[in-house]
Design a protein around this motif. Sequence first.
Motif: not given
Length: 201
Positions: A88-99, A144-157
């Motif tokens: 859901a957090k992944l989707l949150q960032w992708q909706f953020f990206e689009q809107y 500032k809190q994590s290296p990638f948007l969902l934490g420590d690893t790369l994701s679709l976000a």
Amino acid sequence: MRIYGDKRSGNCYKLQLLLSLLGKTCEWIDVDILNGETRSQWFLDKSPNGKIPILELDDGRVLSESNAIMHYLAFNTPLMPSSPFSHAKLLQWQFFEQYSHEPYIAVARYINVYLGLPDERRDEFESKQAGGYRALEVMEQQLKQSPFLLGDTLSLADISLYAYTHVAHEGGFDLSAYPAIRNWLGLVREQKGFIPMQAVS
């Protein structure tokens, strides 16, 4: 599979970058958006919304919307988190990206780079700046809190938001005040399989 798109478009670059990171290949068919190819009947027959990119499967089925195509291509890979909350957090960032991101940063870039910042679009270009900087500030606080948007690893976000953030300067945005974003951009570039976006000629 084949993708119809413009390699200079951030929404299309998402798919190129994703495929390269996954070590996958796909037939690419260039579509000239400035000459109206997305409004031609052959394209509208495939995608009535008349926007790139689209993914066409071998059986004729078609997917549109870049982030939806990404979910299809990355299904069951480490780039998609498996827990319900993380997904859901992944989707949150992708909706953020689009809107909240793309309508400002990508549109400003289009007006400046594709259209050459014509006088009749200058006010619109200027009007996009505040919204774009708001989006960058949201990203900066997370990174500032994590290296990638969902934490420590790369994701679709990250792939979704990298596409237009790394060329934000082409839309008039200065990233010098966003050190966490600049660090994140470097981390994405260091990923195995990374490929750059094709420059707008």
